[in-house]
Scaffold this motif. Structure first.
Motif, PDB file in Angstrom:
ATOM      1  N   SER A  80      29.680  38.876 -52.120  1.00 42.02           N
ATOM      2  CA  SER A  80      29.676  39.338 -50.724  1.00 42.02           C
ATOM      3  C   SER A  80      28.852  38.413 -49.846  1.00 42.02           C
ATOM      4  O   SER A  80      27.938  37.732 -50.310  1.00 42.02           O
ATOM      5  CB  SER A  80      29.130  40.765 -50.639  1.00 42.02           C
ATOM      6  OG  SER A  80      29.974  41.676 -51.309  1.00 42.02           O
ATOM      7  N   ASP A  81      29.159  38.426 -48.533  1.00 42.15           N
ATOM      8  CA  ASP A  81      28.518  37.481 -47.614  1.00 42.15           C
ATOM      9  C   ASP A  81      27.125  37.905 -47.175  1.00 42.15           C
ATOM     10  O   ASP A  81      26.422  37.151 -46.499  1.00 42.15           O
ATOM     11  CB  ASP A  81      29.404  37.235 -46.391  1.00 42.15           C
ATOM     12  CG  ASP A  81      29.615  38.475 -45.514  1.00 42.15           C
ATOM     13  OD1 ASP A  81      28.999  39.525 -45.786  1.00 42.15           O
ATOM     14  OD2 ASP A  81      30.411  38.394 -44.554  1.00 42.15           O
ATOM     15  N   GLY A  82      26.695  39.110 -47.523  1.00 40.34           N
ATOM     16  CA  GLY A  82      25.339  39.537 -47.191  1.00 40.34           C
ATOM     17  C   GLY A  82      25.220  40.346 -45.923  1.00 40.34           C
ATOM     18  O   GLY A  82      24.129  40.788 -45.572  1.00 40.34           O
ATOM     19  N   ASN A  83      26.321  40.556 -45.212  1.00 36.24           N
ATOM     20  CA  ASN A  83      26.310  41.459 -44.058  1.00 36.24           C
ATOM     21  C   ASN A  83      26.645  42.852 -44.577  1.00 36.24           C
ATOM     22  O   ASN A  83      27.759  43.102 -45.035  1.00 36.24           O
ATOM     23  CB  ASN A  83      27.321  41.017 -43.006  1.00 36.24           C
ATOM     24  CG  ASN A  83      26.872  39.749 -42.296  1.00 36.24           C
ATOM     25  OD1 ASN A  83      25.804  39.215 -42.593  1.00 36.24           O
ATOM     26  ND2 ASN A  83      27.667  39.254 -41.377  1.00 36.24           N
ATOM     27  N   ALA A  84      25.677  43.743 -44.523  1.00 36.34           N
ATOM     28  CA  ALA A  84      25.784  45.011 -45.240  1.00 36.34           C
ATOM     29  C   ALA A  84      25.596  46.216 -44.330  1.00 36.34           C
ATOM     30  O   ALA A  84      24.806  46.187 -43.383  1.00 36.34           O
ATOM     31  CB  ALA A  84      24.753  45.062 -46.367  1.00 36.34           C
ATOM     32  N   LEU A  85      26.328  47.275 -44.678  1.00 35.26           N
ATOM     33  CA  LEU A  85      26.189  48.572 -44.027  1.00 35.26           C
ATOM     34  C   LEU A  85      25.925  49.634 -45.083  1.00 35.26           C
ATOM     35  O   LEU A  85      26.562  49.625 -46.138  1.00 35.26           O
ATOM     36  CB  LEU A  85      27.471  48.953 -43.285  1.00 35.26           C
ATOM     37  CG  LEU A  85      27.829  48.182 -42.032  1.00 35.26           C
ATOM     38  CD1 LEU A  85      29.280  48.469 -41.648  1.00 35.26           C
ATOM     39  CD2 LEU A  85      26.896  48.565 -40.889  1.00 35.26           C
ATOM     40  N   ALA A  86      25.007  50.535 -44.809  1.00 37.75           N
ATOM     41  CA  ALA A  86      24.845  51.758 -45.581  1.00 37.75           C
ATOM     42  C   ALA A  86      25.155  52.911 -44.640  1.00 37.75           C
ATOM     43  O   ALA A  86      24.615  52.972 -43.530  1.00 37.75           O
ATOM     44  CB  ALA A  86      23.427  51.885 -46.122  1.00 37.75           C
ATOM     45  N   ILE A  87      26.038  53.798 -45.066  1.00 35.52           N
ATOM     46  CA  ILE A  87      26.473  54.916 -44.225  1.00 35.52           C
ATOM     47  C   ILE A  87      26.306  56.199 -45.033  1.00 35.52           C
ATOM     48  O   ILE A  87      26.951  56.376 -46.068  1.00 35.52           O
ATOM     49  CB  ILE A  87      27.932  54.738 -43.773  1.00 35.52           C
ATOM     50  CG1 ILE A  87      28.092  53.394 -43.041  1.00 35.52           C
ATOM     51  CG2 ILE A  87      28.362  55.893 -42.872  1.00 35.52           C
ATOM     52  CD1 ILE A  87      29.525  53.045 -42.693  1.00 35.52           C
ATOM     53  N   GLY A  88      25.444  57.073 -44.570  1.00 35.84           N
ATOM     54  CA  GLY A  88      25.167  58.292 -45.313  1.00 35.84           C
ATOM     55  C   GLY A  88      26.367  59.210 -45.416  1.00 35.84           C
ATOM     56  O   GLY A  88      26.573  59.853 -46.433  1.00 35.84           O
ATOM     57  N   ASP A  89      27.157  59.271 -44.361  1.00 35.92           N
ATOM     58  CA  ASP A  89      28.366  60.089 -44.339  1.00 35.92           C
ATOM     59  C   ASP A  89      29.575  59.165 -44.265  1.00 35.92           C
ATOM     60  O   ASP A  89      29.859  58.595 -43.209  1.00 35.92           O
ATOM     61  CB  ASP A  89      28.346  61.030 -43.141  1.00 35.92           C
ATOM     62  CG  ASP A  89      29.497  62.027 -43.149  1.00 35.92           C
ATOM     63  OD1 ASP A  89      30.471  61.811 -43.906  1.00 35.92           O
ATOM     64  OD2 ASP A  89      29.429  63.022 -42.402  1.00 35.92           O
ATOM     65  N   PRO A  90      30.307  58.978 -45.374  1.00 34.47           N
ATOM     66  CA  PRO A  90      31.444  58.049 -45.372  1.00 34.47           C
ATOM     67  C   PRO A  90      32.501  58.375 -44.326  1.00 34.47           C
ATOM     68  O   PRO A  90      33.292  57.496 -43.953  1.00 34.47           O
ATOM     69  CB  PRO A  90      32.005  58.197 -46.798  1.00 34.47           C
ATOM     70  CG  PRO A  90      30.836  58.620 -47.624  1.00 34.47           C
ATOM     71  CD  PRO A  90      30.052  59.532 -46.722  1.00 34.47           C
ATOM     72  N   ALA A  91      32.525  59.604 -43.820  1.00 38.41           N
ATOM     73  CA  ALA A  91      33.490  59.968 -42.782  1.00 38.41           C
ATOM     74  C   ALA A  91      33.265  59.190 -41.496  1.00 38.41           C
ATOM     75  O   ALA A  91      34.171  59.112 -40.655  1.00 38.41           O
ATOM     76  CB  ALA A  91      33.418  61.476 -42.513  1.00 38.41           C
ATOM     77  N   ARG A  92      32.092  58.609 -41.338  1.00 39.18           N
ATOM     78  CA  ARG A  92      31.785  57.855 -40.116  1.00 39.18           C
ATOM     79  C   ARG A  92      32.116  56.360 -40.245  1.00 39.18           C
ATOM     80  O   ARG A  92      31.845  55.589 -39.339  1.00 39.18           O
ATOM     81  CB  ARG A  92      30.307  57.999 -39.746  1.00 39.18           C
ATOM     82  CG  ARG A  92      29.851  59.432 -39.475  1.00 39.18           C
ATOM     83  CD  ARG A  92      30.238  59.906 -38.063  1.00 39.18           C
ATOM     84  NE  ARG A  92      31.649  60.111 -37.892  1.00 39.18           N
ATOM     85  CZ  ARG A  92      32.317  61.194 -38.346  1.00 39.18           C
ATOM     86  NH1 ARG A  92      31.699  62.124 -39.010  1.00 39.18           N
ATOM     87  NH2 ARG A  92      33.611  61.304 -38.121  1.00 39.18           N
ATOM     88  N   LEU A  93      32.672  55.934 -41.356  1.00 40.21           N
ATOM     89  CA  LEU A  93      32.941  54.508 -41.554  1.00 40.21           C
ATOM     90  C   LEU A  93      33.789  53.922 -40.441  1.00 40.21           C
ATOM     91  O   LEU A  93      33.434  52.887 -39.856  1.00 40.21           O
ATOM     92  CB  LEU A  93      33.629  54.277 -42.900  1.00 40.21           C
ATOM     93  CG  LEU A  93      34.121  52.836 -43.150  1.00 40.21           C
ATOM     94  CD1 LEU A  93      32.953  51.861 -43.161  1.00 40.21           C
ATOM     95  CD2 LEU A  93      34.915  52.755 -44.444  1.00 40.21           C
ATOM     96  N   GLU A  94      34.924  54.540 -40.148  1.00 42.42           N
ATOM     97  CA  GLU A  94      35.811  53.975 -39.130  1.00 42.42           C
ATOM     98  C   GLU A  94      35.137  53.945 -37.766  1.00 42.42           C
ATOM     99  O   GLU A  94      35.341  53.010 -36.983  1.00 42.42           O
ATOM    100  CB  GLU A  94      37.116  54.765 -39.066  1.00 42.42           C
ATOM    101  CG  GLU A  94      37.961  54.660 -40.318  1.00 42.42           C
ATOM    102  CD  GLU A  94      38.305  53.218 -40.655  1.00 42.42           C
ATOM    103  OE1 GLU A  94      38.569  52.428 -39.733  1.00 42.42           O
ATOM    104  OE2 GLU A  94      38.306  52.861 -41.860  1.00 42.42           O
ATOM    105  N   ASP A  95      34.321  54.952 -37.468  1.00 42.16           N
ATOM    106  CA  ASP A  95      33.598  54.967 -36.197  1.00 42.16           C
ATOM    107  C   ASP A  95      32.618  53.787 -36.126  1.00 42.16           C
ATOM    108  O   ASP A  95      32.480  53.135 -35.085  1.00 42.16           O
ATOM    109  CB  ASP A  95      32.815  56.277 -36.039  1.00 42.16           C
ATOM    110  CG  ASP A  95      33.715  57.486 -35.987  1.00 42.16           C
ATOM    111  OD1 ASP A  95      34.898  57.347 -35.600  1.00 42.16           O
ATOM    112  OD2 ASP A  95      33.233  58.595 -36.325  1.00 42.16           O
TER     113      ASP A  95
END
Length: 259
Positions: A236-251
């Motif tokens: 991976s390129d190192g640009n990372a996201l952590a999202i507690g609620d996966p339902a918010r991914l698209e948002d």
């Protein structure tokens, strides 16, 4: 996949690192600046050395990827990834929000992770297929109904490129204005697993910065991905996201794309 014995070993590695770090915290130690302009201290080096000694004795066939002392057994299918102090600046400043990161990769994908804050003795442990624990008790990330009410964390946007900063600001404008947290490094991901932070956004991470975080966040019900929504792995390129609620991914991805 990672076994219970792997998890027990990872916990012993964290114990060994903590035993080295705690006596040096807010004390006297040497430091130097590396070629990438980041800092390394005596505590970083001693903690990684302590962990590597255990692995070299007990898991001689496994690979090791360490921030301070490089790679051993590069072609191994199982690789331990070590970041003795993630958040060295916080350690230098006497702020107890740094952590020791320990990951196990299987064929390039994280299957086990430890986030250990040795001063507060706070430890998150994640193993693929199992619940994440905080100090031995299961934890869950939080539901987030609206992006506009989310708590967003990042270490510092000042280390982003102009292009990366534009995308981050798109996300920052979409969340609650007074719920943006700066600083924290790996500690933010533990807080995400425990349901206190909703989103973490970082750019330019190295493998030792993010590998351990993936099993911790995902074992708590959250998700980690790159800025395109793809799973994180050794390439991976190192640009990372952590999202507690996966339902918010698209948002989240939509907000970042609007920048």
């Amino acid at each position: 996949m990672a076994s219970r014995k792997d998890l027990e070993l990872a916990n012993r590695l964290a114990d060994a690192a903590g035993d080295v770090i705690r006596p040096l915290y807010r004390g006297e130690w040497s430091q130097e600046q590396k070629a990438d302009r980041s800092f390394v201290t005596e505590a970083d080096q001693a903690a990684e050395a302590a962990m590597r000694k255990i692995l070299e004795t007990e898991r001689s066939d496994d690979g090791i990827i360490g921030e301070e002392y490089g790679t051993r057994n590069e072609g191994a299918s199982r690789q331990w990834v070590l970041d003795p102090i993630d958040g060295t600046t916080s350690f230098i400043a006497g702020r107890p929000i740094f952590g020791t990161l320990i990951a196990l990769l299987q064929d390039g994908f994280p299957v086990l992770g430890i986030i250990d804050q040795p001063i507060g003795r706070e430890r998150w442990a994640g193993r693929m297929g199992h619940e994440t624990t905080f100090n031995g008790k299961p934890v869950r990330s939080a539901a987030c109904r609206e992006l506009s009410n989310a708590v967003l964390a990042t270490t510092t946007p000042h280390q982003f490129s102009d292009h990366e900063a534009d995308h981050f600001m798109g996300l920052a404008k979409a969340v609650a204005e007074r719920k943006i947290i700066y600083g924290g490094d790996c500690y933010n991901y533990g807080l995400t697993a425990s349901g206190h932070v909703d989103i973490v956004c970082e750019a330019g991470l190295k493998l030792h910065d993010f590998a351990a975080l993936v099993p911790v966040v995902e074992g708590a019900g959250g998700m980690m991905c790159d800025w395109s929504g793809e799973p994180l792995h050794a390439g991976s390129d190192g640009n990372a996201l952590a999202i507690g609620d996966p339902a918010r991914l698209e948002d989240v991805l939509e907000a970042m794309a609007l920048a």
